[in-house]
Design a protein around this motif. Structure first.
Motif, PDB file in Angstrom:
ATOM      1  N   LEU A  17       0.862  -1.178   0.000  1.00 40.36           N
ATOM      2  CA  LEU A  17       0.000   0.000   0.000  1.00 40.36           C
ATOM      3  C   LEU A  17       0.897   1.225   0.000  1.00 40.36           C
ATOM      4  CD1 LEU A  17      -2.544  -1.276   2.638  1.00 40.36           C
ATOM      5  CD2 LEU A  17      -2.710  -1.390   0.154  1.00 40.36           C
ATOM      6  N   ARG A  18       0.337   2.353  -0.353  1.00 43.49           N
ATOM      7  CA  ARG A  18       1.178   3.524  -0.530  1.00 43.49           C
ATOM      8  C   ARG A  18       1.014   4.580   0.540  1.00 43.49           C
ATOM      9  NH1 ARG A  18       0.345   3.506  -7.049  1.00 43.49           N
ATOM     10  NH2 ARG A  18       1.570   1.626  -7.342  1.00 43.49           N
ATOM     11  N   ASP A  19       2.099   5.278   0.741  1.00 44.31           N
ATOM     12  CA  ASP A  19       2.138   6.339   1.725  1.00 44.31           C
ATOM     13  C   ASP A  19       1.674   7.627   1.053  1.00 44.31           C
ATOM     14  OD1 ASP A  19       2.614   7.713   3.973  1.00 44.31           O
ATOM     15  OD2 ASP A  19       4.801   7.678   3.834  1.00 44.31           O
ATOM     16  N   THR A  20       0.532   8.139   1.527  1.00 38.38           N
ATOM     17  CA  THR A  20       0.018   9.364   0.920  1.00 38.38           C
ATOM     18  C   THR A  20      -0.128  10.445   1.983  1.00 38.38           C
ATOM     19  OG1 THR A  20      -2.301   8.876   1.338  1.00 38.38           O
ATOM     20  CG2 THR A  20      -1.341   7.941  -0.657  1.00 38.38           C
ATOM     21  N   LEU A  27      -4.004   9.748  10.029  1.00 38.30           N
ATOM     22  CA  LEU A  27      -3.387   9.090  11.186  1.00 38.30           C
ATOM     23  C   LEU A  27      -3.061  10.107  12.271  1.00 38.30           C
ATOM     24  CD1 LEU A  27      -2.126   6.685  12.663  1.00 38.30           C
ATOM     25  CD2 LEU A  27      -0.018   7.097  11.389  1.00 38.30           C
ATOM     26  N   ASP A  28      -2.392  11.174  11.885  1.00 42.65           N
ATOM     27  CA  ASP A  28      -1.999  12.178  12.877  1.00 42.65           C
ATOM     28  C   ASP A  28      -3.190  12.775  13.600  1.00 42.65           C
ATOM     29  OD1 ASP A  28       0.536  11.682  12.130  1.00 42.65           O
ATOM     30  OD2 ASP A  28       0.974  13.654  11.287  1.00 42.65           O
ATOM     31  N   PRO A  51      -9.015  21.123   2.887  1.00 43.72           N
ATOM     32  CA  PRO A  51     -10.404  21.182   2.423  1.00 43.72           C
ATOM     33  C   PRO A  51     -10.663  20.314   1.198  1.00 43.72           C
ATOM     34  CG  PRO A  51      -9.481  23.368   2.764  1.00 43.72           C
ATOM     35  CD  PRO A  51      -8.343  22.407   2.769  1.00 43.72           C
ATOM     36  N   SER A  52      -9.606  19.855   0.566  1.00 41.06           N
ATOM     37  CA  SER A  52      -9.821  19.085  -0.662  1.00 41.06           C
ATOM     38  C   SER A  52      -9.997  17.598  -0.384  1.00 41.06           C
ATOM     39  CB  SER A  52      -8.626  19.283  -1.601  1.00 41.06           C
ATOM     40  OG  SER A  52      -7.513  18.558  -1.122  1.00 41.06           O
ATOM     41  N   ILE A  53      -9.853  17.215   0.871  1.00 40.69           N
ATOM     42  CA  ILE A  53      -9.951  15.775   1.170  1.00 40.69           C
ATOM     43  C   ILE A  53     -11.393  15.284   1.042  1.00 40.69           C
ATOM     44  CG2 ILE A  53     -10.420  15.794   3.656  1.00 40.69           C
ATOM     45  CD1 ILE A  53      -8.050  13.724   3.846  1.00 40.69           C
ATOM     46  N   GLY A  54     -11.554  14.074   0.569  1.00 41.96           N
ATOM     47  CA  GLY A  54     -12.888  13.504   0.399  1.00 41.96           C
ATOM     48  C   GLY A  54     -13.280  12.691   1.615  1.00 41.96           C
ATOM     49  N   GLN A  55     -14.579  12.655   1.915  1.00 40.87           N
ATOM     50  CA  GLN A  55     -14.930  11.937   3.130  1.00 40.87           C
ATOM     51  C   GLN A  55     -14.789  10.431   2.954  1.00 40.87           C
ATOM     52  OE1 GLN A  55     -18.851  12.343   4.663  1.00 40.87           O
ATOM     53  NE2 GLN A  55     -19.873  12.020   2.709  1.00 40.87           N
ATOM     54  N   ASN A  61      -9.753   5.040   5.275  1.00 41.92           N
ATOM     55  CA  ASN A  61      -8.509   4.930   6.017  1.00 41.92           C
ATOM     56  C   ASN A  61      -8.695   4.647   7.499  1.00 41.92           C
ATOM     57  OD1 ASN A  61      -6.351   5.121   4.052  1.00 41.92           O
ATOM     58  ND2 ASN A  61      -7.343   7.043   3.517  1.00 41.92           N
ATOM     59  N   LEU A  62      -9.878   4.948   8.014  1.00 44.30           N
ATOM     60  CA  LEU A  62     -10.125   4.533   9.394  1.00 44.30           C
ATOM     61  C   LEU A  62     -10.236   3.010   9.428  1.00 44.30           C
ATOM     62  CD1 LEU A  62     -12.484   7.268  10.820  1.00 44.30           C
ATOM     63  CD2 LEU A  62     -10.297   6.539  11.745  1.00 44.30           C
TER      64      LEU A  62
END
Lengths: 145, 145
Positions: A17-20, A27-28, A51-55, A61-62
DNA sequence: ATGCAAATGATAATCAATATCAATATAGGT
DNA sequence: ACCTATATTGATATTGATTATCATTTGCAT
């Protein structure tokens, strides 16, 4: 916090899997909060930073954090799945106030032992359990008088 | 069964609710089944007797049966609410097989007592609780070997 | 730098459960 | 038996949380 990042990083590479940046932010932000948090709540917080992150990304990711052993799903039975820390945060059950929603984490070694014994009695091998104690906390009882 | 009908009838008149053939059918069908049942499952069964019944009616009246003390909601955490008998069917918890879904009803007086004590420790007055023990039943363990 | 598979974000789709609402049926009084 | 007020029903739309889809973007090994 550094440890958790390490674990996550290793989990990612071990699973191709990739680190994005989104993953790191999720995570933080998750680690900074101590209480149980829903995907929706976490999304609202994260949106302020990016603000550009999608729900959907937060939901995805949770789930991933759970698989990586860093988060744990909690279901209080109100239709919303919450997440709590799983690393360095041993198993416990919850005491929940029916009127204000306050929660307390509890553990009882005797109960845990009895649960195992009950399962064995019926030929089951216990893998896990959920125990939620509902009631009214001291504050709420005072107020309602 | 006659008793349950009586209780329901009294509950209805005491609350200015009406006695309808749908309600009787739902109560009767619910009482005939011993296991936990979801609204959807009950609807499927009832449709065979009365194809004109609406599923909203089944949902509504299972809620009503709970309020009348004849049914009790059970949430195994799989996203579907189930109902079990509540009359002459004292409180118990559930042992659930993770692989075949088999459930066993269990009670342990010591655990119940400890739960109350834990709640008191934190100033809570315990009203109820949910305890689900998950594991693998004897049959499934044999099969997987 | 390049290519491929994974990840993202926007959006649609699910799924159980609830709300809406016009049409119907019940219970109590006459 | 008949009225009438109002509860109930059934069909349908809606909600709310979560997941699936998919075109586009991106990480990363070579």
């Amino acid at each position: 916090m550094r440890e958790e990042r390490d674990i996550f990083g290793k989990y990612l590479s071990r699973h191709n899997l990739r680190d994005t940046p989104q993953r790191e932010l999720i995570l933080d932000t998750f680690l900074k909060r101590e209480e149980h948090i829903s995907a929706e709540q976490l999304y609202d917080i994260i949106k302020k930073r990016d603000p550009s992150i999608g729900q959907a990304t937060v939901y995805r990711n949770l789930k991933l954090l759970s698989e990586a052993g860093l988060a744990r799903e909690v279901d209080f039975g109100d239709g919303v799945l919450r997440y709590e820390h799983n690393y360095n945060h041993p198993h416990h059950d919850h005491l929940i106030c029916r009127s204000c929603g306050k929660t307390v984490e509890v553990v009882d070694a005797v109960i845990e032992e009895l649960q195992k014994r009950i399962a064995e009695q019926y030929g089951f091998e216990l893998t896990d359990h959920k125990m939620y104690l509902y009631g009214n906390c001291g504050n709420c009882r005072k107020k309602s008088k």
